[in-house]
Design a protein around this motif. Structure first.
Motif, PDB file in Angstrom:
ATOM      1  N   ARG A 158       0.835  -1.193   0.000  1.00 38.43           N
ATOM      2  CA  ARG A 158       0.000   0.000   0.000  1.00 38.43           C
ATOM      3  C   ARG A 158       0.876   1.252   0.000  1.00 38.43           C
ATOM      4  NH1 ARG A 158      -2.217   0.406   6.289  1.00 38.43           N
ATOM      5  NH2 ARG A 158      -0.232   1.119   7.177  1.00 38.43           N
ATOM      6  N   ARG A 159       0.244   2.361  -0.378  1.00 35.29           N
ATOM      7  CA  ARG A 159       0.943   3.637  -0.370  1.00 35.29           C
ATOM      8  C   ARG A 159       0.866   4.226   1.048  1.00 35.29           C
ATOM      9  NH1 ARG A 159      -0.269   7.577  -5.317  1.00 35.29           N
ATOM     10  NH2 ARG A 159       0.337   5.618  -6.309  1.00 35.29           N
ATOM     11  N   ASP A 160       2.023   4.560   1.601  1.00 32.73           N
ATOM     12  CA  ASP A 160       2.086   5.032   2.983  1.00 32.73           C
ATOM     13  C   ASP A 160       2.575   6.466   3.058  1.00 32.73           C
ATOM     14  OD1 ASP A 160       3.249   1.819   4.127  1.00 32.73           O
ATOM     15  OD2 ASP A 160       1.236   2.672   4.277  1.00 32.73           O
ATOM     16  N   LEU A 161       2.053   7.202   4.021  1.00 30.67           N
ATOM     17  CA  LEU A 161       2.525   8.554   4.283  1.00 30.67           C
ATOM     18  C   LEU A 161       4.005   8.531   4.672  1.00 30.67           C
ATOM     19  CD1 LEU A 161       2.072  11.628   5.076  1.00 30.67           C
ATOM     20  CD2 LEU A 161       1.675  10.766   7.380  1.00 30.67           C
ATOM     21  N   VAL A 162       4.758   9.499   4.138  1.00 23.08           N
ATOM     22  CA  VAL A 162       6.131   9.720   4.587  1.00 23.08           C
ATOM     23  C   VAL A 162       6.158  10.973   5.464  1.00 23.08           C
ATOM     24  CG1 VAL A 162       8.497  10.176   3.901  1.00 23.08           C
ATOM     25  CG2 VAL A 162       7.072   8.637   2.521  1.00 23.08           C
ATOM     26  N   ALA A 163       5.773  12.089   4.869  1.00 24.12           N
ATOM     27  CA  ALA A 163       5.739  13.355   5.600  1.00 24.12           C
ATOM     28  C   ALA A 163       4.841  14.309   4.824  1.00 24.12           C
ATOM     29  CB  ALA A 163       7.130  13.948   5.749  1.00 24.12           C
ATOM     30  N   ALA A 164       4.052  15.089   5.534  1.00 21.94           N
ATOM     31  CA  ALA A 164       3.126  15.979   4.852  1.00 21.94           C
ATOM     32  C   ALA A 164       2.676  17.092   5.765  1.00 21.94           C
ATOM     33  CB  ALA A 164       1.900  15.189   4.360  1.00 21.94           C
ATOM     34  N   TYR A 165       2.281  18.195   5.140  1.00 18.83           N
ATOM     35  CA  TYR A 165       1.618  19.275   5.855  1.00 18.83           C
ATOM     36  C   TYR A 165       0.121  19.017   5.776  1.00 18.83           C
ATOM     37  CZ  TYR A 165       5.878  22.014   6.218  1.00 18.83           C
ATOM     38  OH  TYR A 165       7.134  22.449   6.547  1.00 18.83           O
ATOM     39  N   ASP A 166      -0.563  19.129   6.911  1.00 20.22           N
ATOM     40  CA  ASP A 166      -2.003  18.910   6.897  1.00 20.22           C
ATOM     41  C   ASP A 166      -2.724  20.228   6.584  1.00 20.22           C
ATOM     42  OD1 ASP A 166      -2.206  18.715  10.554  1.00 20.22           O
ATOM     43  OD2 ASP A 166      -2.046  20.450   9.247  1.00 20.22           O
ATOM     44  N   LEU A 167      -4.054  20.189   6.592  1.00 21.22           N
ATOM     45  CA  LEU A 167      -4.837  21.363   6.224  1.00 21.22           C
ATOM     46  C   LEU A 167      -4.631  22.521   7.195  1.00 21.22           C
ATOM     47  CD1 LEU A 167      -8.156  19.644   5.087  1.00 21.22           C
ATOM     48  CD2 LEU A 167      -6.427  20.726   3.652  1.00 21.22           C
ATOM     49  N   GLY A 168      -4.141  22.210   8.391  1.00 24.85           N
ATOM     50  CA  GLY A 168      -3.851  23.259   9.366  1.00 24.85           C
ATOM     51  C   GLY A 168      -2.438  23.798   9.269  1.00 24.85           C
ATOM     52  N   GLY A 169      -1.673  23.311   8.277  1.00 24.70           N
ATOM     53  CA  GLY A 169      -0.305  23.782   8.107  1.00 24.70           C
ATOM     54  C   GLY A 169       0.704  23.124   9.025  1.00 24.70           C
ATOM     55  N   ILE A 170       0.334  22.024   9.667  1.00 30.92           N
ATOM     56  CA  ILE A 170       1.218  21.317  10.587  1.00 30.92           C
ATOM     57  C   ILE A 170       1.888  20.163   9.852  1.00 30.92           C
ATOM     58  CG2 ILE A 170       1.392  20.063  12.758  1.00 30.92           C
ATOM     59  CD1 ILE A 170       0.559  22.999  13.038  1.00 30.92           C
ATOM     60  N   ALA A 171       3.197  20.032  10.028  1.00 31.41           N
ATOM     61  CA  ALA A 171       3.942  18.946   9.398  1.00 31.41           C
ATOM     62  C   ALA A 171       3.801  17.669  10.220  1.00 31.41           C
ATOM     63  CB  ALA A 171       5.404  19.320   9.259  1.00 31.41           C
ATOM     64  N   ASN A 172       3.534  16.581   9.535  1.00 27.65           N
ATOM     65  CA  ASN A 172       3.421  15.268  10.173  1.00 27.65           C
ATOM     66  C   ASN A 172       4.367  14.299   9.484  1.00 27.65           C
ATOM     67  OD1 ASN A 172       0.887  15.619  11.979  1.00 27.65           O
ATOM     68  ND2 ASN A 172       0.266  16.430  10.012  1.00 27.65           N
ATOM     69  N   ASN A 173       5.034  13.483  10.269  1.00 28.70           N
ATOM     70  CA  ASN A 173       5.961  12.505   9.724  1.00 28.70           C
ATOM     71  C   ASN A 173       5.572  11.106  10.181  1.00 28.70           C
ATOM     72  OD1 ASN A 173       7.602  15.120   9.849  1.00 28.70           O
ATOM     73  ND2 ASN A 173       8.933  13.795   8.658  1.00 28.70           N
ATOM     74  N   ALA A 174       5.760  10.143   9.285  1.00 27.63           N
ATOM     75  CA  ALA A 174       5.639   8.747   9.691  1.00 27.63           C
ATOM     76  C   ALA A 174       6.768   8.429  10.667  1.00 27.63           C
ATOM     77  CB  ALA A 174       5.722   7.838   8.472  1.00 27.63           C
ATOM     78  N   PRO A 175       6.576   7.449  11.545  1.00 27.80           N
ATOM     79  CA  PRO A 175       7.616   7.134  12.538  1.00 27.80           C
ATOM     80  C   PRO A 175       8.978   6.878  11.909  1.00 27.80           C
ATOM     81  CG  PRO A 175       5.585   6.041  13.140  1.00 27.80           C
ATOM     82  CD  PRO A 175       5.343   6.670  11.795  1.00 27.80           C
TER      83      PRO A 175
END
Length: 124
Positions: A44-61
């Motif tokens: 499957r396609r997995d998140l690496v790192a992204a900015y969400d709609l609130g402008g916050i950066a999120n990273n996979a572990p």
């Protein structure tokens, strides 16, 4: 619709670094969030790192501390700085954007767009 073009993939030795870039375009459309995912063959396609709609950066572990994500909202660009690369970091990397706007008279709200993908190969 929003078009995304990735660049920066390639071959690198384990322990090395790469920088992926993605630029989004779409006349009259608003790109609200951008980021990166990756997908290995048959998985499957997995998140690496992204900015969400609130402008916050999120990273996979697995990406925390190694793959900082950066964004230039003025140019609709997102970057992934990949450091201390490992052979398991080899999948295809895809740029993602969430956008809103009118296309052919229809309003789209928070729609997903994906780039074509860029291959990263890490040799041991």
């Amino acid at each position: 619709q929003v078009q995304l073009v990735e660049s920066g993939g390639g071959l690198v030795q384990a322990g090395g670094s790469l920088r992926l870039s993605c630029v989004g375009s779409g006349s009259g459309l608003s790109i609200k969030a951008m980021g990166w995912a990756r997908q290995a063959p048959g998985k499957r396609r997995d998140l690496v790192a992204a900015y969400d709609l609130g402008g916050i950066a999120n990273n996979a572990p697995f990406a925390k501390g190694r793959f900082p994500v950066l964004r230039d909202t003025t140019k609709n660009m997102v970057f992934l700085e990949m450091n201390s690369l490992k052979p398991e970091d080899t999948p295809v990397y895809y740029c993602n954007a969430i956008w809103s706007g009118v296309v052919n008279g229809t309003y789209y709200s928070d729609f997903d767009a994906w780039g074509q993908g860029t291959q990263v190969t890490v040799s041991s």
